[in-house]
Design a protein around this motif. Structure first.
Motif, PDB file in Angstrom:
ATOM      1  N   ARG A  34       0.832  -1.201   0.000  1.00 15.19           N
ATOM      2  CA  ARG A  34       0.000   0.000   0.000  1.00 15.19           C
ATOM      3  C   ARG A  34       0.869   1.255   0.000  1.00 15.19           C
ATOM      4  O   ARG A  34       0.579   2.221  -0.701  1.00 15.19           O
ATOM      5  CB  ARG A  34      -0.925   0.000   1.217  1.00 15.19           C
ATOM      6  N   TYR A  35       1.938   1.224   0.789  1.00 12.06           N
ATOM      7  CA  TYR A  35       2.850   2.371   0.826  1.00 12.06           C
ATOM      8  C   TYR A  35       3.494   2.583  -0.534  1.00 12.06           C
ATOM      9  O   TYR A  35       3.588   3.720  -1.021  1.00 12.06           O
ATOM     10  CB  TYR A  35       3.926   2.141   1.887  1.00 12.06           C
ATOM     11  N   SER A  36       3.924   1.484  -1.168  1.00 13.15           N
ATOM     12  CA  SER A  36       4.621   1.600  -2.455  1.00 13.15           C
ATOM     13  C   SER A  36       3.713   2.126  -3.557  1.00 13.15           C
ATOM     14  O   SER A  36       4.177   2.753  -4.507  1.00 13.15           O
ATOM     15  CB  SER A  36       5.209   0.244  -2.863  1.00 13.15           C
ATOM     16  N   ARG A  37       2.392   1.863  -3.433  1.00 11.47           N
ATOM     17  CA  ARG A  37       1.453   2.305  -4.468  1.00 11.47           C
ATOM     18  C   ARG A  37       0.875   3.694  -4.203  1.00 11.47           C
ATOM     19  O   ARG A  37       0.335   4.316  -5.125  1.00 11.47           O
ATOM     20  CB  ARG A  37       0.294   1.306  -4.596  1.00 11.47           C
ATOM     21  N   THR A  38       0.952   4.180  -2.960  1.00 13.42           N
ATOM     22  CA  THR A  38       0.296   5.448  -2.633  1.00 13.42           C
ATOM     23  C   THR A  38       1.246   6.566  -2.242  1.00 13.42           C
ATOM     24  O   THR A  38       0.944   7.742  -2.465  1.00 13.42           O
ATOM     25  CB  THR A  38      -0.719   5.258  -1.484  1.00 13.42           C
ATOM     26  N   PHE A  39       2.393   6.233  -1.669  1.00 14.73           N
ATOM     27  CA  PHE A  39       3.272   7.280  -1.143  1.00 14.73           C
ATOM     28  C   PHE A  39       4.627   7.381  -1.849  1.00 14.73           C
ATOM     29  O   PHE A  39       5.341   8.349  -1.655  1.00 14.73           O
ATOM     30  CB  PHE A  39       3.509   7.063   0.363  1.00 14.73           C
ATOM     31  N   SER A  40       4.996   6.364  -2.616  1.00 17.81           N
ATOM     32  CA  SER A  40       6.280   6.423  -3.309  1.00 17.81           C
ATOM     33  C   SER A  40       6.252   7.522  -4.361  1.00 17.81           C
ATOM     34  O   SER A  40       5.242   7.739  -5.042  1.00 17.81           O
ATOM     35  CB  SER A  40       6.598   5.080  -3.975  1.00 17.81           C
ATOM     36  N   GLN A  41       7.373   8.214  -4.499  1.00 16.81           N
ATOM     37  CA  GLN A  41       7.479   9.280  -5.480  1.00 16.81           C
ATOM     38  C   GLN A  41       7.856   8.693  -6.853  1.00 16.81           C
ATOM     39  O   GLN A  41       8.392   7.605  -6.957  1.00 16.81           O
ATOM     40  CB  GLN A  41       8.549  10.290  -5.046  1.00 16.81           C
ATOM     41  N   GLY A  42       7.563   9.443  -7.905  1.00 18.79           N
ATOM     42  CA  GLY A  42       7.957   9.014  -9.241  1.00 18.79           C
ATOM     43  C   GLY A  42       6.909   8.128  -9.883  1.00 18.79           C
ATOM     44  O   GLY A  42       5.805   7.944  -9.363  1.00 18.79           O
ATOM     45  N   PRO A  43       7.237   7.549 -11.040  1.00 16.25           N
ATOM     46  CA  PRO A  43       6.280   6.716 -11.776  1.00 16.25           C
ATOM     47  C   PRO A  43       5.941   5.444 -11.011  1.00 16.25           C
ATOM     48  O   PRO A  43       6.769   4.918 -10.259  1.00 16.25           O
ATOM     49  CB  PRO A  43       7.022   6.398 -13.084  1.00 16.25           C
ATOM     50  N   LYS A  44       4.725   4.935 -11.227  1.00 14.20           N
ATOM     51  CA  LYS A  44       4.288   3.710 -10.558  1.00 14.20           C
ATOM     52  C   LYS A  44       4.888   2.495 -11.260  1.00 14.20           C
ATOM     53  O   LYS A  44       4.992   2.449 -12.486  1.00 14.20           O
ATOM     54  CB  LYS A  44       2.763   3.607 -10.579  1.00 14.20           C
ATOM     55  N   TYR A  45       5.258   1.515 -10.467  1.00 11.62           N
ATOM     56  CA  TYR A  45       5.765   0.270 -11.050  1.00 11.62           C
ATOM     57  C   TYR A  45       4.591  -0.583 -11.524  1.00 11.62           C
ATOM     58  O   TYR A  45       3.457  -0.421 -11.082  1.00 11.62           O
ATOM     59  CB  TYR A  45       6.605  -0.495 -10.028  1.00 11.62           C
ATOM     60  N   LEU A  46       4.865  -1.497 -12.439  1.00 14.12           N
ATOM     61  CA  LEU A  46       3.848  -2.404 -12.955  1.00 14.12           C
ATOM     62  C   LEU A  46       3.706  -3.587 -12.009  1.00 14.12           C
ATOM     63  O   LEU A  46       4.683  -4.282 -11.725  1.00 14.12           O
ATOM     64  CB  LEU A  46       4.220  -2.896 -14.356  1.00 14.12           C
ATOM     65  N   ILE A  47       2.495  -3.830 -11.532  1.00 18.63           N
ATOM     66  CA  ILE A  47       2.271  -4.947 -10.624  1.00 18.63           C
ATOM     67  C   ILE A  47       2.605  -6.270 -11.310  1.00 18.63           C
ATOM     68  O   ILE A  47       3.179  -7.179 -10.696  1.00 18.63           O
ATOM     69  CB  ILE A  47       0.817  -4.943 -10.121  1.00 18.63           C
ATOM     70  N   SER A  48       2.264  -6.384 -12.594  1.00 18.28           N
ATOM     71  CA  SER A  48       2.553  -7.619 -13.333  1.00 18.28           C
ATOM     72  C   SER A  48       4.051  -7.880 -13.399  1.00 18.28           C
ATOM     73  O   SER A  48       4.501  -9.026 -13.305  1.00 18.28           O
ATOM     74  CB  SER A  48       1.968  -7.535 -14.742  1.00 18.28           C
ATOM     75  N   SER A  49       4.842  -6.810 -13.537  1.00 19.01           N
ATOM     76  CA  SER A  49       6.299  -6.943 -13.548  1.00 19.01           C
ATOM     77  C   SER A  49       6.810  -7.387 -12.175  1.00 19.01           C
ATOM     78  O   SER A  49       7.694  -8.245 -12.074  1.00 19.01           O
ATOM     79  CB  SER A  49       6.931  -5.603 -13.937  1.00 19.01           C
ATOM     80  N   ILE A 281      -5.439  -9.993   7.677  1.00 14.21           N
ATOM     81  CA  ILE A 281      -6.284  -8.889   7.205  1.00 14.21           C
ATOM     82  C   ILE A 281      -6.653  -7.977   8.370  1.00 14.21           C
ATOM     83  O   ILE A 281      -6.561  -6.749   8.291  1.00 14.21           O
ATOM     84  CB  ILE A 281      -7.559  -9.429   6.511  1.00 14.21           C
ATOM     85  N   VAL A 282      -7.070  -8.587   9.478  1.00 14.09           N
ATOM     86  CA  VAL A 282      -7.432  -7.812  10.663  1.00 14.09           C
ATOM     87  C   VAL A 282      -6.212  -7.071  11.210  1.00 14.09           C
ATOM     88  O   VAL A 282      -6.278  -5.873  11.529  1.00 14.09           O
ATOM     89  CB  VAL A 282      -8.023  -8.739  11.745  1.00 14.09           C
ATOM     90  N   LEU A 283      -5.083  -7.768  11.302  1.00 13.22           N
ATOM     91  CA  LEU A 283      -3.869  -7.168  11.860  1.00 13.22           C
ATOM     92  C   LEU A 283      -3.376  -6.010  11.008  1.00 13.22           C
ATOM     93  O   LEU A 283      -3.007  -4.946  11.537  1.00 13.22           O
ATOM     94  CB  LEU A 283      -2.779  -8.237  11.982  1.00 13.22           C
ATOM     95  N   SER A 284      -3.378  -6.178   9.688  1.00  9.17           N
ATOM     96  CA  SER A 284      -2.926  -5.093   8.809  1.00  9.17           C
ATOM     97  C   SER A 284      -3.874  -3.904   8.877  1.00  9.17           C
ATOM     98  O   SER A 284      -3.445  -2.744   8.773  1.00  9.17           O
ATOM     99  CB  SER A 284      -2.802  -5.596   7.359  1.00  9.17           C
ATOM    100  N   SER A 285      -5.167  -4.167   9.084  1.00  8.27           N
ATOM    101  CA  SER A 285      -6.140  -3.076   9.223  1.00  8.27           C
ATOM    102  C   SER A 285      -5.899  -2.297  10.510  1.00  8.27           C
ATOM    103  O   SER A 285      -5.978  -1.068  10.531  1.00  8.27           O
ATOM    104  CB  SER A 285      -7.563  -3.632   9.206  1.00  8.27           C
ATOM    105  N   VAL A 286      -5.601  -3.030  11.606  1.00  7.48           N
ATOM    106  CA  VAL A 286      -5.313  -2.364  12.884  1.00  7.48           C
ATOM    107  C   VAL A 286      -4.068  -1.492  12.750  1.00  7.48           C
ATOM    108  O   VAL A 286      -4.039  -0.337  13.210  1.00  7.48           O
ATOM    109  CB  VAL A 286      -5.118  -3.414  14.001  1.00  7.48           C
ATOM    110  N   LEU A 287      -3.035  -2.022  12.100  1.00  7.71           N
ATOM    111  CA  LEU A 287      -1.806  -1.250  11.917  1.00  7.71           C
ATOM    112  C   LEU A 287      -2.027  -0.042  11.010  1.00  7.71           C
ATOM    113  O   LEU A 287      -1.337   0.967  11.135  1.00  7.71           O
ATOM    114  CB  LEU A 287      -0.705  -2.143  11.344  1.00  7.71           C
ATOM    115  N   SER A 288      -3.022  -0.154  10.111  1.00  6.84           N
ATOM    116  CA  SER A 288      -3.336   0.971   9.226  1.00  6.84           C
ATOM    117  C   SER A 288      -3.876   2.164  10.002  1.00  6.84           C
ATOM    118  O   SER A 288      -3.833   3.305   9.525  1.00  6.84           O
ATOM    119  CB  SER A 288      -4.353   0.544   8.160  1.00  6.84           C
ATOM    120  N   LEU A 289      -4.407   1.907  11.201  1.00  6.28           N
ATOM    121  CA  LEU A 289      -4.854   3.015  12.046  1.00  6.28           C
ATOM    122  C   LEU A 289      -3.706   3.974  12.350  1.00  6.28           C
ATOM    123  O   LEU A 289      -3.901   5.183  12.471  1.00  6.28           O
ATOM    124  CB  LEU A 289      -5.424   2.475  13.361  1.00  6.28           C
ATOM    125  N   TYR A 290      -2.497   3.425  12.464  1.00 11.54           N
ATOM    126  CA  TYR A 290      -1.329   4.221  12.843  1.00 11.54           C
ATOM    127  C   TYR A 290      -0.545   4.719  11.627  1.00 11.54           C
ATOM    128  O   TYR A 290       0.025   5.807  11.663  1.00 11.54           O
ATOM    129  CB  TYR A 290      -0.412   3.396  13.741  1.00 11.54           C
TER     130      TYR A 290
END
Length: 317
Positions: A34-49, A281-290
């Motif tokens: 999620r961080y790599s797709r939303t906060f990284s600067q520059g062009p987005k990488y291809l998920i398929s790659s 899924i639950v754990l990553s959601s809880v950590l997303s709070l922070y």
């Protein structure tokens, strides 16, 4: 007797260690992706790659382990891995995985997020049904109840992730096609997982050999999907477009995840893998709070409670 008990203890240790590793890997992987797709600067990488690169790394790691185990017979072993008739059994889960990804794209293009998230959780029950039909597993009524509860709890947690966000816009308007696609995805996911479990537990080659065979077909199908879906982007920006340090970390975590999943399937089963994924899924959601702008909702609290109850009920003898 002592050797037998030692073997049982080792199996139990590997089972719970691999499940714990899967929870941690999936949680970390989700947050990093999620961080790599939303906060990284520059062009987005291809998920398929990134998927193909992760498969190649996983393949190289397994080949290195096979070489370390028997350097003198490494080349004959690799040749037998590639050209054995047995190897083509692994083309089935690899091919179904590729089909599943395309079905999910069709589903998301024609269904709103809410019905998609609810229907997709049917994969838990469908996987259990395939386990009964293919592996002759027997589940008590309490375990069936826990799986139904898990399905509902995960659906609520997933729906809570969509609350307060941007409204999901569908590309198409064929709801029936979207519903068929998500149901077909559940079936391919359940069957491929149980089929892979049958191969791992029912044949003699080592876990590393099976991962090499799976990695070969995974790379082939991954390259085909990449060329079909992202051929234009590849021509414009190249294979490594958008790659930076965080992207490489994401890819390495995903590669490790592929190895962990194989261990979970071999030493535990697909149902326990589903429970571990639900906990992550639950754990990553809880950590997303922070770490992100995730807001605690009523659906999330109820869903998390149901998941915890389901895990407890499934653990009962």
């Amino acid at each position: 007797m002592k050797a037998y008990l030692s073997g049982i203890s080792r199996e139990r240790f590997l089972r719970y260690t691999s499940l714990l590793a899967l929870v941690l890997q999936t949680t970390i992987g989700v947050l990093l992706m999620r961080y790599s797709r939303t906060f990284s600067q520059g062009p987005k990488y291809l998920i398929s790659s990134a998927v193909v690169t992760a498969e190649i790394i996983k393949l190289l790691v397994c080949l290195a382990i096979i070489w370390k185990e028997d350097p003198a017979n490494f080349l004959p072993t690799v040749i037998s891995i590639i050209f054995s008739k047995d190897a083509f059994k692994l083309s089935v889960p690899s091919g179904l995985y590729a089909i599943q990804n395309n079905l999910l794209y069709i589903a998301l293009s024609n269904l709103d997020a809410a019905p998609y998230q609810v229907v997709y959780q049917l994969k838990i029950i469908i996987t259990a049904l395939f386990s009964v039909l293919i592996l002759n597993h027997q589940f008590t009524p309490m375990k069936w109840l826990s799986m139904v509860l898990l399905m509902g709890g995960v659906a609520l947690v997933q729906l809570s992730l969509d609350e307060g966000g941007a409204e999901h816009k569908t590309i198409g308007n064929n709801s029936l096609l979207g519903l068929f696609a998500v149901l077909a995805s559940c079936i391919t996911s359940g069957f491929s997982g149980v089929y892979f479990e049958k191969i791992l537990k029912g044949t003699s080659p080592s876990l590393w050999v099976r991962n090499v065979q799976l990695g070969i077909f995974g790379t082939i199908f991954g390259v085909l999907i990449m060329c079909i879906n992202d051929g234009g982007n590849l021509a414009r920006g190249g294979y490594f477009q958008g790659y930076d340090l965080i992207v490489w970390v994401v890819i390495l975590v995903q590669a490790v995840g592929g190895l962990i999943i194989a261990m979970v399937v071999k030493y535990a089963d697909n149902i326990l893998k589903g429970f571990a994924s639900a906990v992550s899924i639950v754990l990553s959601s809880v950590l997303s709070l922070y770490f992100f702008s995730f807001t605690l909702t009523k659906n999330f609290i109820i869903g998390t409670t149901i998941v915890v109850v389901a895990v407890y009920l499934y653990s009962l003898p």
